[in-house]
Motif scaffolding. Structure first.
Motif, PDB file in Angstrom:
ATOM      1  N   VAL A 133       0.857  -1.188   0.000  1.00  8.34           N
ATOM      2  CA  VAL A 133       0.000   0.000   0.000  1.00  8.34           C
ATOM      3  C   VAL A 133       0.892   1.237   0.000  1.00  8.34           C
ATOM      4  N   ALA A 134       0.695   2.102  -0.975  1.00  7.91           N
ATOM      5  CA  ALA A 134       1.480   3.333  -1.074  1.00  7.91           C
ATOM      6  C   ALA A 134       0.538   4.508  -1.283  1.00  7.91           C
ATOM      7  N   ARG A 135       1.028   5.691  -0.962  1.00  9.45           N
ATOM      8  CA  ARG A 135       0.241   6.899  -1.187  1.00  9.45           C
ATOM      9  C   ARG A 135       0.979   7.783  -2.167  1.00  9.45           C
ATOM     10  N   LEU A 136       0.264   8.221  -3.207  1.00  8.03           N
ATOM     11  CA  LEU A 136       0.869   9.098  -4.195  1.00  8.03           C
ATOM     12  C   LEU A 136       1.199  10.437  -3.568  1.00  8.03           C
ATOM     13  N   ASP A 137       2.345  11.006  -3.970  1.00  9.03           N
ATOM     14  CA  ASP A 137       2.765  12.281  -3.391  1.00  9.03           C
ATOM     15  C   ASP A 137       2.234  13.473  -4.178  1.00  9.03           C
ATOM     16  N   ALA A 138       2.818  13.667  -5.370  1.00 11.86           N
ATOM     17  CA  ALA A 138       2.521  14.905  -6.095  1.00 11.86           C
ATOM     18  C   ALA A 138       1.537  14.719  -7.234  1.00 11.86           C
ATOM     19  N   THR A 139       1.294  13.484  -7.658  1.00 11.43           N
ATOM     20  CA  THR A 139       0.407  13.269  -8.794  1.00 11.43           C
ATOM     21  C   THR A 139      -0.655  12.264  -8.439  1.00 11.43           C
ATOM     22  N   GLY A 140      -1.841  12.499  -8.898  1.00 12.23           N
ATOM     23  CA  GLY A 140      -2.936  11.577  -8.678  1.00 12.23           C
ATOM     24  C   GLY A 140      -3.266  10.849  -9.945  1.00 12.23           C
ATOM     25  N   LEU A 141      -4.456  10.250  -9.987  1.00 13.71           N
ATOM     26  CA  LEU A 141      -4.887   9.544 -11.180  1.00 13.71           C
ATOM     27  C   LEU A 141      -5.177  10.530 -12.294  1.00 13.71           C
TER      28      LEU A 141
ATOM     29  N   VAL B 286       0.061   8.069 -21.195  1.00 11.81           N
ATOM     30  CA  VAL B 286      -0.073   7.244 -19.998  1.00 11.81           C
ATOM     31  C   VAL B 286      -1.282   7.690 -19.187  1.00 11.81           C
ATOM     32  N   ALA B 287      -1.438   9.007 -19.024  1.00 14.38           N
ATOM     33  CA  ALA B 287      -2.577   9.528 -18.273  1.00 14.38           C
ATOM     34  C   ALA B 287      -3.892   9.106 -18.923  1.00 14.38           C
ATOM     35  N   GLN B 288      -3.909   9.101 -20.250  1.00 10.70           N
ATOM     36  CA  GLN B 288      -5.114   8.711 -20.963  1.00 10.70           C
ATOM     37  C   GLN B 288      -5.451   7.242 -20.721  1.00 10.70           C
ATOM     38  N   VAL B 289      -4.420   6.384 -20.745  1.00 10.19           N
ATOM     39  CA  VAL B 289      -4.646   4.962 -20.507  1.00 10.19           C
ATOM     40  C   VAL B 289      -5.087   4.719 -19.072  1.00 10.19           C
ATOM     41  N   LEU B 290      -4.444   5.407 -18.114  1.00  7.28           N
ATOM     42  CA  LEU B 290      -4.856   5.268 -16.718  1.00  7.28           C
ATOM     43  C   LEU B 290      -6.313   5.671 -16.551  1.00  7.28           C
ATOM     44  N   GLY B 291      -6.671   6.769 -17.210  1.00 11.11           N
ATOM     45  CA  GLY B 291      -8.053   7.223 -17.122  1.00 11.11           C
ATOM     46  C   GLY B 291      -9.026   6.263 -17.761  1.00 11.11           C
ATOM     47  N   GLY B 292      -8.534   5.386 -18.639  1.00  8.86           N
ATOM     48  CA  GLY B 292      -9.400   4.423 -19.304  1.00  8.86           C
ATOM     49  C   GLY B 292      -9.527   3.100 -18.574  1.00  8.86           C
TER      50      GLY B 292
END
Length: 373
Positions: A296-304, A322-328
């Motif tokens: 379990v990790a917590r994102l620091d400066a960037t989210g989804l 990459v952001a587009q794929v993550l959003g998909g």
């Protein structure tokens, strides 16, 4: 030097994540095909483990082939583009490389595809990278005492190291069939999770009968008859390579970038992890033990992608893709919250909308349980 007592050696013995040359579509699976089983003296699992722990490796050279069929979406390839490092995009397909090892301070990888070559060399404290496509190179000096190449891809001993570290009461260890790998006789160790909650069915390690070095590493997912991940030597020589193999001579016209020598930045220009940050601190923790451990990790400066913390001004190559794929990725929700789920044959990753990342060799239901807790 004892193999299992030196992580630098382990990272280079077992071809695990390296290579950029795609070998003729899906035909490369034949590279790993075993011949007739050799007749070897019987060895117990305990004896083979002891062989591995007490073996010594002074040098080797060879060719390594890796095949990964993890069932991942295109994000695997885009990760390399976003980081500017093709070595980060080796999670799918079939790849090959040449590897040379002459101790923890002399190592070299040569990754070749149809369009060019990438080299990664260490000679003493000097580390060089070269990309023939761009005709560029970088150099940096390692901090004193650093034992391995920074961000170096592993080779069939890093994988074995990680798997063997999981041997505890949650693992059954047995002896499989003997095999011929890279023209050499080999025993086979099989590691099987006792906990049915893991997506891993078994791990197979082919161990050189004479040198006791891992020659092949395979991971099978549940209900699968072929490995989801396999990496193997197709040719290996246990003689120590000549010193010339570790000297970098820049090709004519190459542009060389000098990185900071303090170790503050990695070869791709990114900050290295803070040595004072505890891996078990507030940012990263583990839940459970053995094969069903969840990180379990917590994102620091960037989210989804699309989230409130996403950086719309990011200029990293491929970051938008990459952001587009993550959003998909599929949306999921429950009494634990909401987020998106990345699913593979061997693992699942849950990215929650509140900035957490949960990953493990487990089912999504296990991740949801941990996210709720």
């Amino acid at each position: 030097m004892p193999i299992l007592k030196n992580r630098a050696v382990l990272r280079w013995l077992v071809p695990v994540t390296a290579g950029v040359a795609v070998i003729g579509g899906g035909a490369a699976v034949g590279t790993f095909a075993a011949g007739a089983e050799p007749a070897l003296p019987p060895r117990t699992a305990a004896e083979l483990l002891n062989d591995l722990r007490t073996s010594r490796l002074d040098g080797l050279s060879g060719t390594v082939v890796q095949r990964a069929d993890l069932g991942l979406p295109p994000i695997a390839d885009l990760a390399g583009a976003a980081s500017g490092n093709e070595l980060a995009s080796l999670l799918t397909g079939t790849h090959t490389l040449r590897v040379w090892y002459a101790g923890p301070d002399r190592q070299r990888l040569a990754l070749v595809d149809t369009l060019g070559e990438q080299d990664l060399l260490r000679n003493g404290r000097d580390v060089w990278t070269w990309n023939s496509r761009t005709n560029t190179a970088s150099h940096r000096a390692l901090p004193a005492g650093e034992a391995s190449l920074p961000s170096a891809p592993a080779t069939p001993v890093d994988a074995a190291d990680r798997a063997l570290a999981a041997i505890d009461p949650t693992t059954a260890v047995t002896v499989g069939r003997s095999a011929r790998v890279a023209g050499r006789d080999a025993y086979e160790l099989i590691l099987s999770p006792r906990d049915t909650g893991s997506l891993v069915h078994e791990v197979r390690i082919a161990l050189d009968a004479k040198e006791h070095v891992p020659l092949r590493f395979e991971v099978l997912a549940d209900s699968a008859d072929r490995p989801a991940f396999e990496v193997a030597f197709t040719q290996v020589d246990f003689r120590t390579p000549d010193a010339d193999q570790f000297r970098f001579n820049p090709p004519p016209g190459v542009k060389v970038t000098e990185a900071q020598a303090t170790g503050e930045r990695g070869p791709a220009g990114k900050h290295l992890p803070d040595p004072d940050r505890r891996p078990d601190g507030r940012d990263v923790r583990t839940v459970g033990t053995g094969w069903t451990t969840v990180v379990v990790a917590r994102l620091d400066a960037t989210g989804l992608a699309g989230g409130p913390k996403a950086d719309a001004k990011s200029t990293a190559p491929g970051a938008d893709a990459v952001a587009q794929v993550l959003g998909g990725l599929p949306k999921v929700s429950g009494d634990w919250g909401s987020g998106r789920l990345l699913t593979g044959k061997l693992f699942n990753v849950l990215l929650t909308d509140d900035g957490r990342v949960l990953a493990g060799l487990v089912t999504p239901e296990r991740l949801y349980q941990v996210a709720k807790g």
